[in-house]
Design a protein around this motif. Structure first.
Motif, PDB file in Angstrom:
ATOM      1  N   PRO A 223      63.611  37.086  46.716  1.00 34.87           N
ATOM      2  CA  PRO A 223      62.374  36.454  46.230  1.00 34.87           C
ATOM      3  C   PRO A 223      62.201  36.654  44.724  1.00 34.87           C
ATOM      4  O   PRO A 223      62.460  37.734  44.195  1.00 34.87           O
ATOM      5  CB  PRO A 223      61.271  37.180  47.016  1.00 34.87           C
ATOM      6  CG  PRO A 223      61.949  37.690  48.243  1.00 34.87           C
ATOM      7  CD  PRO A 223      63.368  37.999  47.841  1.00 34.87           C
ATOM      8  N   ALA A 224      61.760  35.612  44.059  1.00 38.25           N
ATOM      9  CA  ALA A 224      61.646  35.663  42.592  1.00 38.25           C
ATOM     10  C   ALA A 224      60.607  36.676  42.139  1.00 38.25           C
ATOM     11  O   ALA A 224      60.658  37.145  41.006  1.00 38.25           O
ATOM     12  CB  ALA A 224      61.293  34.278  42.061  1.00 38.25           C
TER      13      ALA A 224
ATOM     14  N   PHE B 163      57.128  31.725  43.834  1.00 40.57           N
ATOM     15  CA  PHE B 163      57.023  32.039  45.265  1.00 40.57           C
ATOM     16  C   PHE B 163      58.386  32.115  45.950  1.00 40.57           C
ATOM     17  O   PHE B 163      58.567  32.855  46.909  1.00 40.57           O
ATOM     18  CB  PHE B 163      56.262  30.913  45.987  1.00 40.57           C
ATOM     19  CG  PHE B 163      54.793  30.833  45.701  1.00 40.57           C
ATOM     20  CD1 PHE B 163      53.954  31.902  45.971  1.00 40.57           C
ATOM     21  CD2 PHE B 163      54.238  29.663  45.197  1.00 40.57           C
ATOM     22  CE1 PHE B 163      52.592  31.810  45.743  1.00 40.57           C
ATOM     23  CE2 PHE B 163      52.874  29.566  44.964  1.00 40.57           C
ATOM     24  CZ  PHE B 163      52.051  30.633  45.235  1.00 40.57           C
ATOM     25  N   ASN B 164      59.313  31.277  45.491  1.00 36.89           N
ATOM     26  CA  ASN B 164      60.551  31.064  46.237  1.00 36.89           C
ATOM     27  C   ASN B 164      61.500  32.254  46.145  1.00 36.89           C
ATOM     28  O   ASN B 164      61.459  33.034  45.207  1.00 36.89           O
ATOM     29  CB  ASN B 164      61.277  29.837  45.661  1.00 36.89           C
ATOM     30  CG  ASN B 164      61.514  29.975  44.172  1.00 36.89           C
ATOM     31  OD1 ASN B 164      60.596  29.845  43.385  1.00 36.89           O
ATOM     32  ND2 ASN B 164      62.747  30.247  43.791  1.00 36.89           N
ATOM     33  N   SER B 165      62.358  32.314  47.131  1.00 40.55           N
ATOM     34  CA  SER B 165      63.508  33.209  46.981  1.00 40.55           C
ATOM     35  C   SER B 165      64.604  32.408  46.302  1.00 40.55           C
ATOM     36  O   SER B 165      64.617  31.170  46.345  1.00 40.55           O
ATOM     37  CB  SER B 165      63.992  33.704  48.343  1.00 40.55           C
ATOM     38  OG  SER B 165      64.481  32.614  49.100  1.00 40.55           O
ATOM     39  N   ILE B 166      65.491  33.129  45.653  1.00 39.23           N
ATOM     40  CA  ILE B 166      66.631  32.448  45.055  1.00 39.23           C
ATOM     41  C   ILE B 166      67.882  33.218  45.435  1.00 39.23           C
ATOM     42  O   ILE B 166      67.965  34.419  45.197  1.00 39.23           O
ATOM     43  CB  ILE B 166      66.433  32.231  43.540  1.00 39.23           C
ATOM     44  CG1 ILE B 166      67.670  31.625  42.933  1.00 39.23           C
ATOM     45  CG2 ILE B 166      65.995  33.443  42.791  1.00 39.23           C
ATOM     46  CD1 ILE B 166      67.366  30.795  41.714  1.00 39.23           C
ATOM     47  N   ASN B 167      68.764  32.517  46.071  1.00 39.19           N
ATOM     48  CA  ASN B 167      69.970  33.142  46.645  1.00 39.19           C
ATOM     49  C   ASN B 167      69.608  34.396  47.425  1.00 39.19           C
ATOM     50  O   ASN B 167      70.256  35.442  47.334  1.00 39.19           O
ATOM     51  CB  ASN B 167      70.999  33.426  45.556  1.00 39.19           C
ATOM     52  CG  ASN B 167      71.401  32.136  44.847  1.00 39.19           C
ATOM     53  OD1 ASN B 167      71.328  31.055  45.439  1.00 39.19           O
ATOM     54  ND2 ASN B 167      71.789  32.217  43.601  1.00 39.19           N
ATOM     55  N   GLY B 168      68.529  34.292  48.179  1.00 40.67           N
ATOM     56  CA  GLY B 168      68.148  35.354  49.104  1.00 40.67           C
ATOM     57  C   GLY B 168      67.192  36.394  48.554  1.00 40.67           C
ATOM     58  O   GLY B 168      66.655  37.193  49.318  1.00 40.67           O
TER      59      GLY B 168
ATOM     60  N   VAL C  67      53.277  38.790  45.701  1.00 37.63           N
ATOM     61  CA  VAL C  67      53.699  40.175  45.947  1.00 37.63           C
ATOM     62  C   VAL C  67      53.559  40.469  47.441  1.00 37.63           C
ATOM     63  O   VAL C  67      54.491  40.961  48.094  1.00 37.63           O
ATOM     64  CB  VAL C  67      52.866  41.163  45.093  1.00 37.63           C
ATOM     65  CG1 VAL C  67      53.197  42.596  45.468  1.00 37.63           C
ATOM     66  CG2 VAL C  67      53.122  40.930  43.601  1.00 37.63           C
ATOM     67  N   GLY C  68      52.421  40.120  48.000  1.00 32.52           N
ATOM     68  CA  GLY C  68      52.212  40.326  49.441  1.00 32.52           C
ATOM     69  C   GLY C  68      53.192  39.518  50.275  1.00 32.52           C
ATOM     70  O   GLY C  68      53.616  39.955  51.360  1.00 32.52           O
ATOM     71  N   GLU C  69      53.555  38.344  49.773  1.00 30.24           N
ATOM     72  CA  GLU C  69      54.444  37.478  50.554  1.00 30.24           C
ATOM     73  C   GLU C  69      55.871  38.019  50.656  1.00 30.24           C
ATOM     74  O   GLU C  69      56.689  37.491  51.419  1.00 30.24           O
ATOM     75  CB  GLU C  69      54.431  36.057  49.971  1.00 30.24           C
ATOM     76  CG  GLU C  69      53.111  35.359  50.239  1.00 30.24           C
ATOM     77  CD  GLU C  69      52.957  34.008  49.556  1.00 30.24           C
ATOM     78  OE1 GLU C  69      53.963  33.465  49.062  1.00 30.24           O
ATOM     79  OE2 GLU C  69      51.817  33.510  49.506  1.00 30.24           O
ATOM     80  N   LEU C  70      56.146  39.074  49.915  1.00 33.53           N
ATOM     81  CA  LEU C  70      57.474  39.707  50.076  1.00 33.53           C
ATOM     82  C   LEU C  70      57.650  40.164  51.530  1.00 33.53           C
ATOM     83  O   LEU C  70      58.771  40.221  52.044  1.00 33.53           O
ATOM     84  CB  LEU C  70      57.616  40.901  49.130  1.00 33.53           C
ATOM     85  CG  LEU C  70      57.622  40.565  47.633  1.00 33.53           C
ATOM     86  CD1 LEU C  70      57.670  41.833  46.795  1.00 33.53           C
ATOM     87  CD2 LEU C  70      58.797  39.649  47.289  1.00 33.53           C
ATOM     88  N   ILE C  71      56.530  40.470  52.167  1.00 35.06           N
ATOM     89  CA  ILE C  71      56.609  40.873  53.589  1.00 35.06           C
ATOM     90  C   ILE C  71      57.031  39.674  54.432  1.00 35.06           C
ATOM     91  O   ILE C  71      57.901  39.780  55.293  1.00 35.06           O
ATOM     92  CB  ILE C  71      55.238  41.441  54.048  1.00 35.06           C
ATOM     93  CG1 ILE C  71      54.884  42.666  53.190  1.00 35.06           C
ATOM     94  CG2 ILE C  71      55.263  41.788  55.530  1.00 35.06           C
ATOM     95  CD1 ILE C  71      53.453  43.170  53.382  1.00 35.06           C
ATOM     96  N   ASN C  72      56.438  38.501  54.144  1.00 41.06           N
ATOM     97  CA  ASN C  72      56.828  37.292  54.894  1.00 41.06           C
ATOM     98  C   ASN C  72      58.279  36.902  54.641  1.00 41.06           C
ATOM     99  O   ASN C  72      58.929  36.294  55.486  1.00 41.06           O
ATOM    100  CB  ASN C  72      55.931  36.112  54.507  1.00 41.06           C
ATOM    101  CG  ASN C  72      54.504  36.321  54.942  1.00 41.06           C
ATOM    102  OD1 ASN C  72      54.216  37.227  55.729  1.00 41.06           O
ATOM    103  ND2 ASN C  72      53.597  35.505  54.420  1.00 41.06           N
ATOM    104  N   HIS C  73      58.766  37.245  53.457  1.00 43.91           N
ATOM    105  CA  HIS C  73      60.174  36.966  53.154  1.00 43.91           C
ATOM    106  C   HIS C  73      61.096  37.938  53.880  1.00 43.91           C
ATOM    107  O   HIS C  73      62.320  37.807  53.814  1.00 43.91           O
ATOM    108  CB  HIS C  73      60.426  37.107  51.637  1.00 43.91           C
ATOM    109  CG  HIS C  73      60.047  35.897  50.834  1.00 43.91           C
ATOM    110  ND1 HIS C  73      60.808  34.757  50.789  1.00 43.91           N
ATOM    111  CD2 HIS C  73      58.986  35.652  50.021  1.00 43.91           C
ATOM    112  CE1 HIS C  73      60.240  33.872  49.990  1.00 43.91           C
ATOM    113  NE2 HIS C  73      59.132  34.388  49.516  1.00 43.91           N
ATOM    114  N   HIS C  74      60.504  38.945  54.498  1.00 45.09           N
ATOM    115  CA  HIS C  74      61.280  39.967  55.225  1.00 45.09           C
ATOM    116  C   HIS C  74      62.251  40.728  54.330  1.00 45.09           C
ATOM    117  O   HIS C  74      63.338  41.094  54.759  1.00 45.09           O
ATOM    118  CB  HIS C  74      62.017  39.334  56.431  1.00 45.09           C
ATOM    119  CG  HIS C  74      61.070  38.911  57.504  1.00 45.09           C
ATOM    120  ND1 HIS C  74      60.828  39.658  58.642  1.00 45.09           N
ATOM    121  CD2 HIS C  74      60.259  37.832  57.589  1.00 45.09           C
ATOM    122  CE1 HIS C  74      59.910  39.038  59.381  1.00 45.09           C
ATOM    123  NE2 HIS C  74      59.552  37.927  58.758  1.00 45.09           N
ATOM    124  N   VAL C  75      61.831  40.954  53.077  1.00 46.28           N
ATOM    125  CA  VAL C  75      62.645  41.851  52.247  1.00 46.28           C
ATOM    126  C   VAL C  75      61.987  43.235  52.169  1.00 46.28           C
ATOM    127  O   VAL C  75      62.590  44.179  51.666  1.00 46.28           O
ATOM    128  CB  VAL C  75      62.886  41.301  50.822  1.00 46.28           C
ATOM    129  CG1 VAL C  75      63.734  40.045  50.860  1.00 46.28           C
ATOM    130  CG2 VAL C  75      61.564  41.046  50.090  1.00 46.28           C
TER     131      VAL C  75
END
Ligand code: BGC
Length: 791
Positions: free
Chosen positions: A291-292, A284-289, A320-328
């Motif tokens: 998302p994994a 789930f996490n991003s790593i150095n900005g 995959v959907g959460e990439l939107i929440n990560h704002h990438v």
């Protein structure tokens, strides 16, 4: 069409297609009409290959042949996964995926429970879809399916990979019987921040131990052949560094140098891949900005190019959907395109691959070859598992944990308990073991709770299978004319202290008191259960203090998944046993330890802090320009020279109980380690990667009065290096059992693997230096020796 069916039958095996009634009546007629030519074709097909290379070629041919027949929609269907049972992430719990399955829009389902239900879905996939491609069923089988073993953090504390492998093997067999061919385990995330809730699912903080555990799980789950009806595909998760979120908060960003990532966090995933893990879950996490779940560095460069992984990658739940929440990305199509292109083959639960990929390909924004590659990987896993030949589970009576399974669960639990402290208590010598002929007061919310013994992720575990400590102690004391007085005292989380009086009275009547306290396994630890406080929840500590005030010999048994900070208990309670969540044999295993039938032998795999402010906390500390050395840190640094040091002004630097720590009912004497060579050459070690360059020898003797197991641990320090190295790193361990007076000689090989490190250019190197080694029963081992690495 006829032709396609014929080819499909060749792929799936003719017998399967007809015997299972795969085709509707008219199609069956076609099969019969053409059976002579099909039989001829079958005959001319080469015999089933036996060598791994041939098997690989054969498997690839089957995959390619099937892929060629698939429409784009059918391909995309293979990349979609949905939960069709109790949700294990945010969602509605919808389970009506039958129609989508029958249309070939689903490649995999998770959370479907039992052979009957998995078969229902499987019949739809195999019989109703045009190409009859079976579903792959996944489940979070984390520490057992029906037979629930101790939680992974506890299993790791056994330092016994063979034991872990045996539990995984049993879990695999039970899962397969349930129609589950894919388990979302092992979780190999390194956990160094005790606040992180999922520490409980990990093997703790250490990459060396974590790698050994990772291999053990993969071997246990997968065996030597995924086609074996007792094997399941493992899923290594959560790739990568999910266990290092800032401030220990689950799902939060990870920020760390590539050097530290490679040094501490990647080795466990790599070990699991090298052991043959069939699948990986992106985290789930991003790593150095980044998302994994859309991270080409992790998923393409490291995983595929550097490690040669050719299995399948599934996203984590909705990641995959959460990439939107990560704002990438700002929309679903971009999220789907980005994740797939980065190497996430299957979309768990976000429903974006199924709904968005088609348009991306049709618009020319995504080459179909990228979809094909992902589909290949999914199909390869299905073929490797033999699903095309045996898609269904055998429906039988619901199985129970047998005596054999219980024996393994009990042994596992006994090896996981860590005796943190065992001081003399008034009038009884040491507080543990308890005397079985005496009156024992058993207090606390965990003593008689079946469900709380299972911990987080219980798959198909059933609390009714659990034997509690109360039940087990009652039975044992009845055999020895002892007596048990039970009082719950309080709940896990409450302010109400109405049960205190009964508990204190029970303690007063007893010769010794056992108090069972901790966190709820189901909701205070595990996913989405990070804690900012690492204390005992509710009023449990007050109960402990009230019972301690009786002055009776006191034993605290802890049930937790975070390393708790318990300064009062550490100071005032004479004996503390860490039990984690022991699984179905909790009671008998704990009774064995508490009554001294078995000596405790588990060792901590995470450090227990003195206070939460020390987190993240690891034994594997870095040097600092302002070390504390031997300074007394017990008082505030008001005076120089103590002030200008790397220290807290209000807390010691050290853990309450360090990594590798754990007492037993005996004592072990360690010899000074010997080293088989005074020096080794860096060049020759680098040229002979797999070959040990020297051996560290040690004699360990049981100098106490009872037999016990001990985990002998080897630590290493590179004294001078171009990149500063940890003050100690575990580089070997062995669990041994010694009778009183017995002595064993052990040898630990050291070579490039153990001694090399990443330099600033991220090359794995050995540099000329002195290496110090310690061997002992914890990371605070004192017996040491040195050798040199020359050019
Ligand atoms: C967890 C994974 C788990 C998945 C499926 C996610 O929320 O992070 O560990 O395998 O759900 O249940």
């Amino acid at each position: 069409m006829k032709q396609l069916r014929r080819i499909a039958c060749l792929i799936f095996g003719l017998t399967l297609c007809s015997a299972l009634g795969v085709f509707p009546a008219s199609a069956q007629l076609n099969v019969l009409e053409t059976s002579a030519s099909v039989a001829a074709a079958e005959k001319s097909r080469p015999a089933a290959p036996t060598s791994p290379q041939l098997a690989e070629k054969h498997l690839n041919e089957r995959v390619e042949s099937l892929l060629k027949q698939m429409t784009l929609e059918e391909k995309i269907g293979q990349l979609a996964q949905y939960s069709a049972g109790s949700p294990t992430g945010p969602g509605t719990g919808r389970d009506d995926y039958g129609e989508m399955v029958a249309k070939g829009q689903v490649g995999s389902l998770l959370n479907v429970v039992g052979a009957k239900r998995t078969n229902q879905f499987q019949h739809l996939a195999v019989e109703k879809t045009r190409l009859h491609i079976p579903l792959l069923f996944g489940m979070d089988v984390i520490h057992g399916n029906r037979t629930i073993f101790p939680v992974p953090l506890g299993l790791a504390a056994s330092f016994d990979p063979a034991l872990v492998e045996a539990t995984a093997q049993m879990a695999a067999a039970e899962s397969r019987a349930d129609g589950i061919q894919w388990v979302f385990s092992p979780m190999v995330d390194i956990a160094r921040d005790g606040r992180w809730g999922r520490t409980i699912e990990s093997a703790g903080e250490d990459p060396y131990l974590g790698s050994a555990m990772a291999r053990a799980y993969v071997h246990g789950y997968q065996g030597t052949d995924l086609k074996n009806p007792q094997s399941v595909a493992a899923c290594v998760k959560h790739f990568a560094a999910y266990g290092a979120p800032i401030a220990g908060r689950d799902y939060y960003a990870v920020d760390m140098s590539e050097l530290r990532l490679r040094q501490f966090y990647l080795p466990t995933y790599h070990a699991a891949i090298d052991a043959g893990a069939a699948t990986v879950m992106s985290s789930f996490n991003s790593i150095n900005g980044v998302p994994a779940s859309a991270n080409p560095f992790l998923l393409v460069q490291v995983l595929r190019h550097e490690w040669g992984f050719d299995g399948m990658v599934v996203s984590d739940w909705g990641s995959v959907g959460e990439l939107i929440n990560h704002h990438v990305v700002s929309n679903g199509p971009d999220a789907a395109g980005k994740a797939l292109t980065a190497g996430v083959d299957m979309d768990m639960e976000s429903d974006l691959y199924r709904t968005r990929l088609m348009a991306l390909v049709q618009r020319g924004d995504l080459p179909e070859s990228v979809v094909d590659e992902a589909v290949r990987r999914v199909l390869r896993v299905k073929f490797a598992l033999g699903l095309f030949d045996h898609p269904y589970a055998t429906e039988g009576p619901v199985y129970q944990p047998t005596t054999e399974k219980r024996a393994l669960a009990r042994k596992a639990a006994e090896e996981t308990f860590v005796l943190l402290k065992n001081d003399p208590a008034p009038g009884v010598g040491r507080a543990l073991p308890l005397k079985p002929s005496k009156t024992i007061a058993l207090i606390g919310p965990f003593a008689d709770s079946k469900s709380e013994m299972l911990g987080s992720w219980t798959a198909n575990g059933n609390p009714d299978d659990v034997v509690t400590l109360k039940a087990a102690l009652q039975a044992r004391l009845a055999e020895t004319n002892g007596k048990l007085i039970y009082a719950k005292g309080t709940d896990i989380l409450t302010d109400a202290s109405s049960g205190f009086e009964e508990a204190v009275n029970a303690a007063k009547q007893a010769d010794a008191v056992v108090v069972t306290l901790g966190e709820s396994g189901s909701w205070m630890t595990g996913e989405a259960a990070s804690r900012a406080h690492l204390d005992l929840p509710g009023n449990q500590e007050q109960l402990l203090e009230a019972v301690a005030a009786t002055g009776k010999p006191l034993v605290l048994v802890l049930f937790d998944g975070h390393p708790l900070a318990l300064p009062w208990a550490a100071e005032h309670v004479p004996a503390i046993l860490e039990a984690w969540y022991p699984g179905i044999e909790a009671g008998p295993a704990l009774a064995d330890i508490l009554l001294g039938t078995t000596s405790p032998s588990g060792k901590l795999v995470v450090e227990f802090p003195r206070s939460v402010g020390q987190e993240p906390l690891s034994y594997s500390q870095f040097p600092t320009g302002r070390p504390t050395g031997d300074l007394d840190l017990s008082h505030p640094p008001t005076n120089n020279p103590e002030k200008f040091r790397s220290r807290y002004i209000d807390e010691s630097n050290s853990a309450q109980w360090p990594f590798g720590w754990g007492l037993s009912y005996t004592q072990f004497a360690y010899s000074v380690p010997t080293i088989s060579a005074t020096q080794i050459s860096a060049e020759s070690a680098m040229a002979n990667h797999g070959t040990p360059q020297l051996k560290v020898g040690v004699d360990v003797k049981n100098i106490g009065a009872v037999a016990s197991s001990e985990v002998v641990q080897l630590y290493v320090r590179t004294m001078v290096a171009s990149v500063e190295q940890p003050e100690r790193e575990l580089k070997g361990f062995e669990r041994i059992t010694l009778a009183p007076g017995e002595q064993k000689h052990l040898e630990f090989p050291l070579g490039f693997e153990e001694l090399s490190f990443y330099n600033a250019r991220l090359e794995r190197v050995l540099e000329p230096t002195t290496v110090q080694v310690w061997v002992g029963g914890s990371s605070e081992a004192t017996q040491s020796a040195q050798f040199e690495i020359t050019k």
